[in-house]
Design a protein around this motif. Structure first.
Motif, PDB file in Angstrom:
ATOM      1  N   MET A 173       0.904  -1.564  -0.015  1.00 36.17           N
ATOM      2  CA  MET A 173      -0.384  -0.169  -0.435  1.00 36.17           C
ATOM      3  C   MET A 173       0.783   0.843  -0.039  1.00 36.17           C
ATOM      4  O   MET A 173       1.464   1.602   0.871  1.00 36.17           O
ATOM      5  N   PRO A 174       0.718   2.260  -1.320  1.00 35.17           N
ATOM      6  CA  PRO A 174       1.802   3.374  -1.007  1.00 35.17           C
ATOM      7  C   PRO A 174       1.135   4.305  -0.126  1.00 35.17           C
ATOM      8  O   PRO A 174       0.046   4.340   0.402  1.00 35.17           O
ATOM      9  N   ARG A 175       2.589   4.903   0.499  1.00 37.25           N
ATOM     10  CA  ARG A 175       2.442   5.651   2.064  1.00 37.25           C
ATOM     11  C   ARG A 175       2.311   7.270   1.686  1.00 37.25           C
ATOM     12  O   ARG A 175       3.809   7.401   0.052  1.00 37.25           O
ATOM     13  N   LEU A 176       1.857   8.009   1.975  1.00 43.39           N
ATOM     14  CA  LEU A 176       2.795   9.195   2.156  1.00 43.39           C
ATOM     15  C   LEU A 176       3.381   9.970   1.862  1.00 43.39           C
ATOM     16  O   LEU A 176       3.903   9.381   3.771  1.00 43.39           O
ATOM     17  N   VAL A 177       4.572  10.616   2.247  1.00 46.20           N
ATOM     18  CA  VAL A 177       5.098  11.318   2.855  1.00 46.20           C
ATOM     19  C   VAL A 177       5.375  13.019   2.448  1.00 46.20           C
ATOM     20  O   VAL A 177       5.985  13.540   1.295  1.00 46.20           O
TER      21      VAL A 177
ATOM     22  N   ASP B  10       7.110  15.045  -8.350  1.00 46.95           N
ATOM     23  CA  ASP B  10       7.472  14.215  -9.209  1.00 46.95           C
ATOM     24  C   ASP B  10       9.034  14.064  -9.167  1.00 46.95           C
ATOM     25  O   ASP B  10       9.309  12.165  -9.204  1.00 46.95           O
ATOM     26  N   TYR B  11       9.478  15.055  -9.230  1.00 45.22           N
ATOM     27  CA  TYR B  11      11.115  14.746  -9.260  1.00 45.22           C
ATOM     28  C   TYR B  11      11.804  14.598  -7.852  1.00 45.22           C
ATOM     29  O   TYR B  11      12.941  13.523  -7.308  1.00 45.22           O
ATOM     30  N   ILE B  12      11.637  14.858  -6.614  1.00 47.97           N
ATOM     31  CA  ILE B  12      11.555  14.628  -5.212  1.00 47.97           C
ATOM     32  C   ILE B  12      11.857  13.058  -5.610  1.00 47.97           C
ATOM     33  O   ILE B  12      12.105  11.910  -5.179  1.00 47.97           O
ATOM     34  N   ARG B  13      10.122  11.867  -6.076  1.00 44.71           N
ATOM     35  CA  ARG B  13       9.866  10.279  -6.045  1.00 44.71           C
ATOM     36  C   ARG B  13      11.184   9.899  -6.931  1.00 44.71           C
ATOM     37  O   ARG B  13      11.723   9.286  -6.677  1.00 44.71           O
ATOM     38  N   TYR B  14      11.815  10.506  -7.935  1.00 46.35           N
ATOM     39  CA  TYR B  14      12.292  10.403  -8.848  1.00 46.35           C
ATOM     40  C   TYR B  14      13.608  10.194  -7.991  1.00 46.35           C
ATOM     41  O   TYR B  14      14.766   9.242  -8.767  1.00 46.35           O
ATOM     42  N   LEU B  15      14.567  10.984  -7.795  1.00 49.12           N
ATOM     43  CA  LEU B  15      15.384  11.502  -6.631  1.00 49.12           C
ATOM     44  C   LEU B  15      15.517  10.105  -5.669  1.00 49.12           C
ATOM     45  O   LEU B  15      16.731   9.136  -5.867  1.00 49.12           O
TER      46      LEU B  15
END
Length: 272
Positions: free
Chosen positions: A1-5, A31-36
């Motif tokens: 289950m995806p989590r939010l940060v 999206d960029y932070i998720r990519y990093l």
């Protein structure tokens, strides 16, 4: 289950991330932070890395061209588009135009044939009318009134004299055996006609007696017939002539020569 940060960042850090995200081709900072994060954890596939690099390179090049004024949007050439559209429409119309031309040619040919048939029918009608005028007997002369005594003697002579078979044949022109089926001795009847100069033909098992004068006129007319059409021939011949012609054709004694376009007799009948 995806989590939010959720991250709380200073403004200068957020602006730096926003600038880098823009350069890297990401529409959103998140999206960029998720990519990093995924890249640092080694969870980012090679395909996504290449895709990101391509997007980034294209974005930078477009921005560079737009900044230098080299990127222009050229409006479409209306004349070329109209020309292409006209050619496309013409290609769609051409097959139907060819069909219409073909139908027009066939209609013209049909009209020409009808006119030729009308001319031919008119010629046949004129030929039939001329033939009827030729065969029409001359008007009878007024009889000479005999004296009373001669009149009585003439009546007695007329009652006492009967026409012979050859005289009746000269009047009729042709006699078919089925027309005298009531005779007891038909052999003697036809033999007598033969001796007196008539032509006696055997056509399909039936004897036919023909007067010599009738035969000569009949033969001349048949050889001058301009057609092989049976209905047209019926119009050009008398009833007796047509019946004799039909029987001769069935017996193979007369035929149509296609090369000369004329009727020919196989052989001349033997004299009686």
């Amino acid at each position: 289950m995806p989590r939010l940060v959720a991250l709380r960042l200073p403004d200068d850090v957020y602006r730096e991330l926003e600038e880098r995200a823009r350069r890297e081709g990401f529409p959103l900072v998140s999206d960029y932070i998720r990519y990093l994060v995924l890249r640092e954890l080694g969870l980012l596939g090679e395909e996504r890395s290449v895709e990101a690099l391509v997007e980034r390179a294209v974005s930078e090049k477009l921005r560079e061209l737009a900044g230098e004024g080299k990127l222009e949007v050229t409006p479409p050439d209306v004349e070329k588009l109209a020309s292409r559209l006209e050619r496309r429409i013409q290609d769609m119309i051409n097959p139907w135009t060819a069909k219409i031309d073909s139908l027009s040619a066939k209609l013209a040919e049909a009209i020409e044939r009808l006119e030729a048939l009308e001319d031919r029918l008119k010629s046949l009608e004129e030929a039939v009318e001329a033939q009827r005028r030729q065969e029409q007997p001359p008007p009878p002369r007024a009889p000479v009134q005999p004296a009373p005594g001669e009149r009585a003697a003439g009546r007695e002579h007329h009652r006492g004299r009967r026409r012979s078979a050859i005289e009746r044949l000269r009047e009729q022109g042709v006699v078919f055996e089925h027309e005298v089926h009531w005779l007891r001795d038909r052999d003697a009847f036809f033999e007598k006609l033969r001796r007196e100069g008539a032509l006696v033909l055997d056509l399909g098992g039936e004897r036919v007696a023909v007067d010599r004068g009738f035969w000569e006129n009949f033969r001349e007319k048949v050889e001058q017939l301009p057609t092989a059409n049976d209905e047209e021939i019926r119009m050009l011949l008398t009833d007796a002539q047509y019946e004799l012609f039909k029987r001769l054709k069935e017996a193979g004694l007369v035929y149509f020569d296609a090369s000369r376009k004329a009727w020919r007799f196989v052989e001349e009948p033997e004299p009686g």
